[in-house]
Design a protein around this motif. Structure first.
Motif, PDB file in Angstrom:
ATOM      1  N   MET A   1      11.395  44.206 -11.262  1.00 22.59           N
ATOM      2  CA  MET A   1      12.315  43.588 -10.012  1.00 22.59           C
ATOM      3  C   MET A   1      12.606  41.991 -10.075  1.00 22.59           C
ATOM      4  N   SER A   2      11.556  41.458 -10.715  1.00 21.84           N
ATOM      5  CA  SER A   2      11.652  39.951 -10.593  1.00 21.84           C
ATOM      6  C   SER A   2      12.170  39.291 -11.603  1.00 21.84           C
ATOM      7  N   ASP A   3      12.871  38.174 -11.543  1.00 23.30           N
ATOM      8  CA  ASP A   3      13.697  37.633 -12.543  1.00 23.30           C
ATOM      9  C   ASP A   3      13.245  36.197 -12.618  1.00 23.30           C
ATOM     10  N   THR A   4      11.921  35.946 -12.180  1.00 20.09           N
ATOM     11  CA  THR A   4      11.350  34.587 -12.284  1.00 20.09           C
ATOM     12  C   THR A   4      10.691  34.410 -13.746  1.00 20.09           C
ATOM     13  N   ASN A 143      18.385  54.251  16.816  1.00 20.23           N
ATOM     14  CA  ASN A 143      17.770  54.723  15.681  1.00 20.23           C
ATOM     15  C   ASN A 143      18.648  54.348  14.243  1.00 20.23           C
ATOM     16  N   ILE A 144      19.477  53.312  14.710  1.00 23.11           N
ATOM     17  CA  ILE A 144      20.485  52.857  13.901  1.00 23.11           C
ATOM     18  C   ILE A 144      19.568  51.988  12.755  1.00 23.11           C
ATOM     19  N   LEU A 145      19.902  52.068  11.572  1.00 24.44           N
ATOM     20  CA  LEU A 145      18.982  51.382  10.530  1.00 24.44           C
ATOM     21  C   LEU A 145      19.872  50.424   9.623  1.00 24.44           C
ATOM     22  N   ILE A 146      19.121  49.107   9.606  1.00 25.78           N
ATOM     23  CA  ILE A 146      20.067  48.124   8.682  1.00 25.78           C
ATOM     24  C   ILE A 146      19.037  48.012   7.683  1.00 25.78           C
ATOM     25  N   GLN A 147      19.451  48.120   6.300  1.00 27.60           N
ATOM     26  CA  GLN A 147      18.836  48.309   5.163  1.00 27.60           C
ATOM     27  C   GLN A 147      19.368  47.755   4.024  1.00 27.60           C
ATOM     28  N   GLU A 148      18.761  47.347   3.115  1.00 26.62           N
ATOM     29  CA  GLU A 148      19.130  46.778   1.772  1.00 26.62           C
ATOM     30  C   GLU A 148      20.244  45.756   1.793  1.00 26.62           C
ATOM     31  N   THR A 149      19.833  44.563   2.505  1.00 29.49           N
ATOM     32  CA  THR A 149      20.866  43.397   2.465  1.00 29.49           C
ATOM     33  C   THR A 149      20.094  42.649   1.153  1.00 29.49           C
ATOM     34  N   ARG A 150      21.193  42.429   0.319  1.00 32.86           N
ATOM     35  CA  ARG A 150      20.741  42.030  -1.060  1.00 32.86           C
ATOM     36  C   ARG A 150      21.979  41.125  -1.697  1.00 32.86           C
ATOM     37  N   LEU A 151      21.656  40.109  -2.664  1.00 30.00           N
ATOM     38  CA  LEU A 151      22.635  39.585  -3.288  1.00 30.00           C
ATOM     39  C   LEU A 151      23.169  40.532  -4.324  1.00 30.00           C
ATOM     40  N   ILE A 152      24.500  40.748  -4.586  1.00 29.50           N
ATOM     41  CA  ILE A 152      24.854  41.807  -5.637  1.00 29.50           C
ATOM     42  C   ILE A 152      25.412  41.092  -6.925  1.00 29.50           C
ATOM     43  N   GLU A 153      26.109  39.763  -6.636  1.00 30.47           N
ATOM     44  CA  GLU A 153      26.472  38.819  -7.667  1.00 30.47           C
ATOM     45  C   GLU A 153      26.592  37.640  -7.445  1.00 30.47           C
ATOM     46  N   LYS A 154      26.609  36.554  -8.201  1.00 28.81           N
ATOM     47  CA  LYS A 154      27.112  35.208  -8.251  1.00 28.81           C
ATOM     48  C   LYS A 154      27.302  34.686  -9.428  1.00 28.81           C
ATOM     49  N   THR A 155      28.392  33.762  -9.440  1.00 27.50           N
ATOM     50  CA  THR A 155      29.030  33.078 -10.657  1.00 27.50           C
ATOM     51  C   THR A 155      29.302  31.743 -10.069  1.00 27.50           C
ATOM     52  N   GLY A 156      29.421  30.976 -11.398  1.00 31.62           N
ATOM     53  CA  GLY A 156      29.884  29.524 -11.225  1.00 31.62           C
ATOM     54  C   GLY A 156      28.823  28.430 -11.086  1.00 31.62           C
ATOM     55  N   GLY A 157      27.457  28.874 -10.936  1.00 33.11           N
ATOM     56  CA  GLY A 157      26.558  27.806 -10.989  1.00 33.11           C
ATOM     57  C   GLY A 157      25.814  27.604 -12.386  1.00 33.11           C
ATOM     58  N   LYS A 158      24.526  27.440 -12.208  1.00 29.45           N
ATOM     59  CA  LYS A 158      23.781  27.083 -13.433  1.00 29.45           C
ATOM     60  C   LYS A 158      23.573  28.306 -14.307  1.00 29.45           C
ATOM     61  N   ARG A 159      23.493  29.268 -13.551  1.00 31.82           N
ATOM     62  CA  ARG A 159      23.402  30.845 -14.281  1.00 31.82           C
ATOM     63  C   ARG A 159      24.054  31.837 -13.368  1.00 31.82           C
ATOM     64  N   ASP A 160      24.579  32.652 -13.842  1.00 33.07           N
ATOM     65  CA  ASP A 160      25.507  33.676 -13.234  1.00 33.07           C
ATOM     66  C   ASP A 160      24.280  34.822 -12.841  1.00 33.07           C
ATOM     67  N   PHE A 161      24.546  35.910 -11.903  1.00 30.45           N
ATOM     68  CA  PHE A 161      23.655  36.799 -11.718  1.00 30.45           C
ATOM     69  C   PHE A 161      24.530  38.024 -11.245  1.00 30.45           C
ATOM     70  N   HIS A 162      23.959  39.043 -11.690  1.00 28.35           N
ATOM     71  CA  HIS A 162      24.874  40.488 -11.508  1.00 28.35           C
ATOM     72  C   HIS A 162      23.706  41.561 -11.437  1.00 28.35           C
ATOM     73  N   HIS A 163      23.830  42.316 -10.033  1.00 27.42           N
ATOM     74  CA  HIS A 163      22.980  43.236  -9.845  1.00 27.42           C
ATOM     75  C   HIS A 163      23.295  44.442 -10.334  1.00 27.42           C
ATOM     76  N   VAL A 164      22.234  45.280 -11.153  1.00 22.38           N
ATOM     77  CA  VAL A 164      22.944  46.421 -11.683  1.00 22.38           C
ATOM     78  C   VAL A 164      22.020  47.497 -10.870  1.00 22.38           C
ATOM     79  N   ASP A 165      22.878  48.342  -9.998  1.00 24.28           N
ATOM     80  CA  ASP A 165      22.437  49.558  -9.516  1.00 24.28           C
ATOM     81  C   ASP A 165      21.495  50.346 -10.183  1.00 24.28           C
TER      82      ASP A 165
END
Length: 166
Positions: A1-4, A143-165
């Protein structure tokens, strides 16, 4: 899970370990895009009401109001999160989609041409849109549930990121 990596360090701390805004003065101006997602489990009955437009609300239609709230929040991210750079967004789009009989998915895509990324803006937009759906529907159920707030992708900076489901 970690990308550090072992050489990773927190960017919002100075040499003395105190909170510090990141100096982006020497960074290149690039087009930066980030997409974040939140899922909201409303329950089948509430989702049917929302889709049918039968949910009475003085604030307006649930999905449209949540979209506006998400865009407004993304624009105010620097006012909400300490040490975030204030950004003049080039674009911010919030999309809400019914993804199952009881769940919606909210995606916020933020774009800027600048020296720092827009991940926090996208995450803030998706989060506040989800909170707005909760606020507008809570009279029907807590009982409403807010879940899985996450970054899906980012581009244009030092490094790009793409989450893979998974």
């Amino acid at each position: 899970m970690s990308d550090t990596s072992p050489n990773s360090k927190l960017t919002h701390l100075n040499a003395a370990g105190q909170p510090s805004m990141v100096d982006v003065g020497q960074k290149a101006v690039t087009r930066r895009v980030a997409k974040a997602r939140s899922r909201v489990v409303l329950g089948a009955e509430i989702l049917k009401l929302v889709q049918a437009g039968d949910l009475p609300s003085h604030k307006g239609p649930v999905f449209q109001t949540a979209i506006l709230a998400g865009v407004m929040a993304a624009k105010k991210t620097a006012d909400l999160i300490p040490l975030c750079h204030p950004l003049g967004l080039d674009d911010c789009q919030v999309r809400i989609e019914v993804t199952s009989h009881d769940t919606i998915t909210i995606e916020c895509t933020a774009t800027v041409t600048g020296k720092t990324g827009v991940e926090m803006e996208a995450l803030t937009g998706a989060s506040v849109a989800a909170l707005t759906v909760y606020d507008m529907c809570k009279a029907l159920s807590h009982n409403i549930l807010i879940q899985e707030t996450r970054l899906i992708e980012k581009t244009g900076g030092k490094r790009d990121f793409h989450h893979v489901d998974e």
